[in-house]
Design a protein around this motif. Structure first.
Motif, short mmCIF file in Angstrom:
data_model
loop_
_atom_site.label_atom_id
_atom_site.label_comp_id
_atom_site.label_asym_id
_atom_site.label_seq_id
_atom_site.Cartn_x
_atom_site.Cartn_y
_atom_site.Cartn_z
N VAL A 137 29.13 -20.34 -4.93
CA VAL A 137 28.30 -19.29 -4.63
C VAL A 137 27.54 -19.32 -3.37
O VAL A 137 26.79 -20.16 -3.21
CB VAL A 137 27.31 -19.08 -5.86
CG1 VAL A 137 26.35 -17.90 -5.67
CG2 VAL A 137 27.84 -19.23 -7.27
N THR A 138 28.02 -18.46 -2.41
CA THR A 138 27.79 -18.81 -0.99
C THR A 138 27.72 -17.50 -0.04
O THR A 138 28.08 -16.43 -0.40
CB THR A 138 28.80 -19.62 -0.35
OG1 THR A 138 28.45 -19.79 1.05
CG2 THR A 138 30.24 -19.19 -0.55
N ALA A 139 26.81 -17.83 0.89
CA ALA A 139 26.53 -16.65 1.86
C ALA A 139 27.64 -16.67 2.99
O ALA A 139 27.68 -15.97 3.92
CB ALA A 139 25.14 -16.76 2.28
N ASP A 140 28.56 -17.59 2.82
CA ASP A 140 29.46 -17.84 4.01
C ASP A 140 30.72 -16.96 3.47
O ASP A 140 31.59 -17.34 2.44
CB ASP A 140 29.86 -19.20 4.03
CG ASP A 140 30.79 -19.42 5.18
OD1 ASP A 140 31.35 -18.48 5.59
OD2 ASP A 140 31.00 -20.52 5.79
N THR A 141 31.04 -15.97 4.05
CA THR A 141 32.12 -14.78 3.91
C THR A 141 33.72 -15.14 4.54
O THR A 141 34.38 -14.51 4.33
CB THR A 141 31.76 -13.61 3.71
OG1 THR A 141 31.39 -13.18 5.18
CG2 THR A 141 30.38 -13.25 3.01
N THR A 142 33.40 -16.20 5.47
CA THR A 142 34.58 -16.43 6.07
C THR A 142 35.88 -16.63 5.35
O THR A 142 35.60 -17.51 4.33
CB THR A 142 34.35 -17.46 7.43
OG1 THR A 142 33.84 -18.72 6.84
CG2 THR A 142 33.07 -16.95 8.27
N GLU A 143 37.09 -16.46 5.97
CA GLU A 143 38.29 -16.92 5.11
C GLU A 143 38.33 -18.39 5.15
O GLU A 143 38.93 -18.85 4.23
CB GLU A 143 39.47 -16.25 6.12
CG GLU A 143 40.82 -16.47 5.34
CD GLU A 143 40.66 -15.66 3.76
OE1 GLU A 143 40.11 -14.66 3.78
OE2 GLU A 143 41.47 -16.12 3.00
N THR A 144 37.83 -19.06 6.42
CA THR A 144 37.98 -20.52 6.21
C THR A 144 37.37 -21.22 5.01
O THR A 144 37.72 -21.94 4.44
CB THR A 144 37.33 -21.03 7.81
OG1 THR A 144 38.03 -20.29 8.79
CG2 THR A 144 37.33 -22.47 7.92
N ALA A 145 35.96 -20.72 4.91
CA ALA A 145 35.02 -21.22 3.77
C ALA A 145 35.87 -20.85 2.44
O ALA A 145 35.78 -21.93 1.66
CB ALA A 145 33.76 -20.61 3.80
N ARG A 146 36.54 -19.76 2.43
CA ARG A 146 37.21 -19.54 0.97
C ARG A 146 38.51 -20.40 0.74
O ARG A 146 38.65 -21.07 -0.48
CB ARG A 146 37.74 -18.10 0.92
CG ARG A 146 38.28 -17.68 -0.39
CD ARG A 146 39.07 -16.28 -0.34
NE ARG A 146 37.89 -15.52 -0.45
CZ ARG A 146 37.70 -14.67 -1.61
NH1 ARG A 146 38.22 -15.14 -2.54
NH2 ARG A 146 36.82 -14.01 -1.51
N GLU A 147 39.17 -20.61 1.88
CA GLU A 147 40.30 -21.81 1.86
C GLU A 147 39.86 -23.06 1.53
O GLU A 147 40.30 -23.63 0.94
CB GLU A 147 40.87 -21.75 3.12
CG GLU A 147 41.95 -20.22 3.15
CD GLU A 147 42.42 -20.11 4.70
OE1 GLU A 147 43.16 -19.03 4.84
OE2 GLU A 147 42.22 -21.08 5.55
N LYS A 148 38.72 -23.42 2.20
CA LYS A 148 38.21 -24.87 1.89
C LYS A 148 37.62 -25.17 0.55
O LYS A 148 37.82 -26.13 0.12
CB LYS A 148 37.20 -25.07 3.00
CG LYS A 148 36.62 -26.51 3.10
CD LYS A 148 35.80 -26.89 4.28
CE LYS A 148 35.29 -28.13 4.36
NZ LYS A 148 34.59 -28.53 5.51
N VAL A 149 37.23 -24.00 0.03
CA VAL A 149 36.53 -24.00 -1.37
C VAL A 149 37.67 -24.39 -2.04
O VAL A 149 37.55 -25.31 -3.33
CB VAL A 149 35.97 -22.76 -1.65
CG1 VAL A 149 36.00 -22.63 -3.23
CG2 VAL A 149 34.43 -22.68 -1.25
N LEU A 150 38.92 -23.64 -2.23
CA LEU A 150 39.90 -23.78 -3.03
C LEU A 150 40.61 -25.35 -2.65
O LEU A 150 41.01 -25.89 -3.72
CB LEU A 150 40.99 -22.78 -2.91
CG LEU A 150 40.38 -21.35 -3.21
CD1 LEU A 150 41.30 -20.16 -2.98
CD2 LEU A 150 39.86 -21.35 -4.74
N ALA A 151 40.51 -25.63 -1.54
CA ALA A 151 41.24 -26.81 -1.20
C ALA A 151 40.64 -27.82 -1.65
O ALA A 151 41.15 -29.05 -1.90
CB ALA A 151 41.38 -26.97 0.36
N VAL A 152 39.36 -28.03 -1.78
CA VAL A 152 38.43 -29.28 -2.20
C VAL A 152 38.41 -29.31 -4.07
O VAL A 152 38.13 -30.18 -4.36
CB VAL A 152 36.88 -29.37 -1.64
CG1 VAL A 152 37.13 -29.57 -0.10
CG2 VAL A 152 36.36 -27.96 -2.20
N GLY A 153 38.95 -28.33 -4.65
CA GLY A 153 39.16 -28.34 -5.91
C GLY A 153 38.02 -27.47 -6.49
O GLY A 153 38.02 -27.61 -7.86
#
Length: 786
Positions: A741-757
């Motif tokens: 649940v984040t205010a960071d809407t960048t694609e980088t953040a989304r990809e990193k979220v899924l990458a860390v599990g």
């Protein structure tokens, strides 16, 4: 005639009585300033004032924040406060400006004189109320009337005579709102300073240096005016604190001119303008010397420095017009940024010169102007980086390396901008949603609907600005999810219907046939397209109607073709402007933008998004006769109708009690999450301020799901998730569902979220319905796997 004369005498007597009567904070009508008077006198002693009061000419205050202009004279304000209750009452009195040198409040109690001290001419610790502003704590005995005298003196700066009385609760609530506003403002300035000074060290281009120092000095100037330098950096006062406003103002003026001179390449393009810049630099140097000669020359600098600020702004605007006249291309972001800066500083300087009345908007005009200026000039600086890269073709390898570093920094900057702006919007929309959910009062409901709509509009503009950067880089992508198109359309349509009806327009949404229950696409971009088109329709229509037609047709391969048409009776578009409709900032002329508002990115972004969807857009318009915008997209059908198994009630999420852990460092966001979870009937939850606290709670408690923020102190959301997934827990399940649940809407953040599990991702402002669906989805998956 005698009756008329008697009537006039009675009116004068009533007015005189109102000005001389005591002000009762509970019972009196009007505000405190209406019961107060002020005088200008060389007397600085309270005993002399009391002895000579009958000979002094006291005048009534004309407004709540009266200004007497640039002055070093002595001013006295007198008023009385009455307490008719059987208990003593405590109030907070806000007066003067934070940088006023001397502020003494005298309370006359049974012949005794009680003195309270404030102002930045004394040590901060000696203030009666240790606050950045000029605040006094006033206690009124029961059943009493107290006389007060307020003595104010400045060293030549503008002197205001406000009298704002707060209850204890009202004062701290107002103080909290101010701190929130200032936190966002200064956070933006200091972040921009660090980033562009780093750019300077990487690229060795003086434009970045001048811009970074300018932003830093303007931040220091605002901190000095707000009393923050006195409170945190120079609490003992003294010589440097007394000169802080003038020094930082001169630095801001100087480095703004140096930045504009280098960015616009004035030295190469015009000898006359170059000499004009040198003249203003000379004035700044002379003013800098005058500050330190003596108190009289220092007092003269205050009005002159404001006039010189106006001269500097005029010089920058003249330079822009000259370059346009010479057909020299100017970065559009730079022009927009300077426009906001001129608007903001013009309001600030004209207020200092007593040419504009005091109001919240005028008093904070510099902050609003500077905030928008930093955003747009930052975007212009990214274009400058691109130009520099193209100019350095001979060192392509070095340029490529630096470009990657800059790109990373830009992503970091945009990510933080998104986070800083979305966090307060999340709080505003969360409170508004909660009030709309539980409040049935018609007027209150309407007010919160306005707040929610304004927040959605602000959020849409923020998304447009951030998306523009992604479009230029070619990094904007669709995120494919299942969503209900009818629900998305009606939600955004309802928001604009309220705005249209507020303008007196007739609004209608016409669904010509049924839409599929569920389709696959990017719901956020789908609604963004509709929002931008409806925004233009409402914005550019002053009378008449707006019609929103929806048609759908399901094709054999399992695709649905959705055609959306928006018709308005607005200003329309003339033929020579149609060619630039989809260019950035090209939809309407400059005069139209000033009249109707907006940053001019809407249709440009709509065109890019429609292309990503593989759809089409067409515009049919005639000046003064309205506009018709037709959009069509094809989406994959997931469910034609709602399945029997789907039950849209909040009890579905709570058929078995859920234990939720919320990891969130922001107190406001914690409050919003509590309210949202309570409305979903989830009452068994715990809060953690950072990842370290979260891991400790997981070790000692059982949870069914975790709602995880990303940017936190001590241990962020990424580190915490990695620790959980690696099994670094005493005896808990490492596969527990985690939703970012984040205010960071960048694609980088989304990809990193899924990458860390993490299992899923949701952005702030938090959508209550979407959060419900995410929790329900991952709760069911967990139960099925068990």
């Amino acid at each position: 005639m005698r009756q008329v004369l008697l009537f006039l005498i009675t009116c004068v007597s009533l007015i005189s009585f109102a000005q001389n009567s005591a002000y009762n904070p509970v019972e009196s009508k009007g505000k405190l300033y209406e019961y107060a008077k002020f005088t200008k006198t060389p007397i600085a002693d309270i005993q002399e004032i009391l002895s000579n009061e009958s000979r002094l000419e006291f005048q009534p205050l004309s407004n709540e924040n009266q200004s007497v202009g640039f002055t070093s004279a002595d001013y006295w304000v007198k008023f009385s406060l009455e307490n008719t209750s059987s208990n003593k009452e405590t109030y907070y009195l806000e007066t003067a400006r934070p940088i006023t040198d001397v502020a003494h409040l005298y309370q006359i109690n049974d012949g005794n004189i009680i003195q309270f001290n404030s102002g930045d001419g004394i040590a901060f610790s000696e203030r009666q109320v240790q606050h950045r502003e000029t605040i006094f704590k006033v206690t009124l005995p029961k059943n009493s009337m107290q006389q007060f005298y307020l003595y104010l003196k400045s060293d030549g700066e503008t002197l205001n005579l406000p009298l704002k009385l707060y209850t204890e609760e009202g004062f701290w609530k107002s103080n909290y709102n101010q701190q929130l506003f200032l936190g966002v403002f200064y956070g933006l300035l200091f972040l921009a300073t660090l980033i562009y000074l780093f750019f300077y060290t990487s690229l060795s281009n003086k434009t970045f240096l001048y811009y970074g120092v300018y932003v830093f000095s303007i931040a220091l100037l605002q901190m000095a005016l707000d009393g923050l330098i006195f409170q945190y950096l120079l609490p003992s006062g003294g010589y440097l604190n007394d000169h802080a406003v003038l020094i930082t103002a001169l630095f801001s003026n100087f480095f703004l001119l140096k930045y504009c001179e280098h960015f616009l390449k004035v030295k190469k393009r015009s000898r006359i303008l170059k000499q004009a810049f040198k003249v203003v630099y000379s004035i700044i140097i002379v003013l800098g010397v005058m500050i330190f000669i003596n108190d009289k020359t220092k007092a003269l600098v205050y009005p002159i420095i404001n006039l010189n600020g106006l001269l500097s702004l005029i010089l920058i605007v003249v330079t822009l017009f000259y370059l346009r006249y010479k057909r020299i291309a100017i970065d559009p972001f730079f022009s927009i940024g300077i426009f906001f800066l001129v608007l903001g500083l013009l309001g600030f300087v004209m207020n200092n010169l007593s040419l504009l009345p005091n109001s919240f908007l005028v008093l904070n005009s510099a902050k609003f102007g500077i905030g928008f200026e930093v955003v747009f000039l930052s975007l212009s600086m990214t274009n400058l980086i691109r130009d520099l890269r193209l100019e350095n073709e001979d060192s392509q390898r070095i340029a490529l390396t630096k470009s990657e570093e800059i790109s990373e920094l830009k992503s970091y900057f945009m990510s933080n901008i998104s986070h800083e702006l979305r966090t307060p919007i999340n709080a505003i929309m969360g409170i508004a949603d909660d009030e709309l959910f539980k409040n049935t009062d018609t007027e209150t409901h309407k007010n919160f609907e306005i707040i929610k709509h304004a927040s959605l509009s602000l959020l849409s503009n923020i998304n447009n600005i951030l998306d523009f950067e992604k479009i230029e880089k070619g990094s904007l992508k669709l995120r494919m999810e299942c969503f209900n198109p009818k629900q998305a359309i009606e939600h955004i349509s309802n928001n604009w219907q309220r705005m249209a009806e507020k303008k007196g327009l007739k609004y209608s949404l016409i669904l010509e046939n049924a839409l599929p229950y569920s389709v696959e696409g990017d719901p956020e971009r789908f609604t963004q397209i509709i929002n931008n088109v409806l925004s233009n329709a409402v914005k550019f229509t002053t009378f008449g109607s707006i019609e929103f037609h929806i048609k759908s047709r399901v094709n054999t391969p399992g695709l649905v073709s959705i055609e959306m048409t928006v018709l308005d009776t607005g200003v329309g578009i003339n033929s020579h402007k149609k060619a630039n409709l989809f260019n950035s900032f090209g939809q309407m002329g400059a005069n139209d933008k000033r009249r109707f508002g907006g940053v001019g990115l809407g249709l440009s972004i709509v065109k890019h998004l429609i292309d990503l969807f593989g759809g089409k857009i067409s515009i049919d318009s005639e000046e003064a006769r309205g506009t018709q915008v037709t959009l069509s997209v094809a989406l994959k059908v997931i469910e034609l109708v709602m399945p029997d198994s789907v039950v849209r009630t909040k009890e579905d999420v709570n058929d078995t009690p859920l234990r939720v852990l919320v990891v969130e460092d922001n107190v406001m966001n914690q409050l919003i999450m509590k309210k949202i979870l309570n409305t979903l009937s989830i009452t068994d939850f715990k809060m953690a301020f950072n990842g370290k606290e979260a891991l400790e709670l997981i070790d000692n408690n059982a949870f069914d799901i975790i709602l995880m923020d990303l940017q936190m102190p001590v241990m962020d959301g990424y580190e915490t998730t990695i620790s959980i997934r690696n099994g670094n827990l005493k005896h808990r399940d490492k596969d527990i569902p985690i939703i970012a649940v984040t205010a960071d809407t960048t694609e980088t953040a989304r990809e990193k979220v899924l990458a860390v599990g993490m299992n899923d991702y949701i952005t702030k402002p938090v959508n209550r319905v979407l959060l419900f669906e995410k929790i329900n989805k991952h709760k069911k998956n967990t139960l099925n796997s068990a």
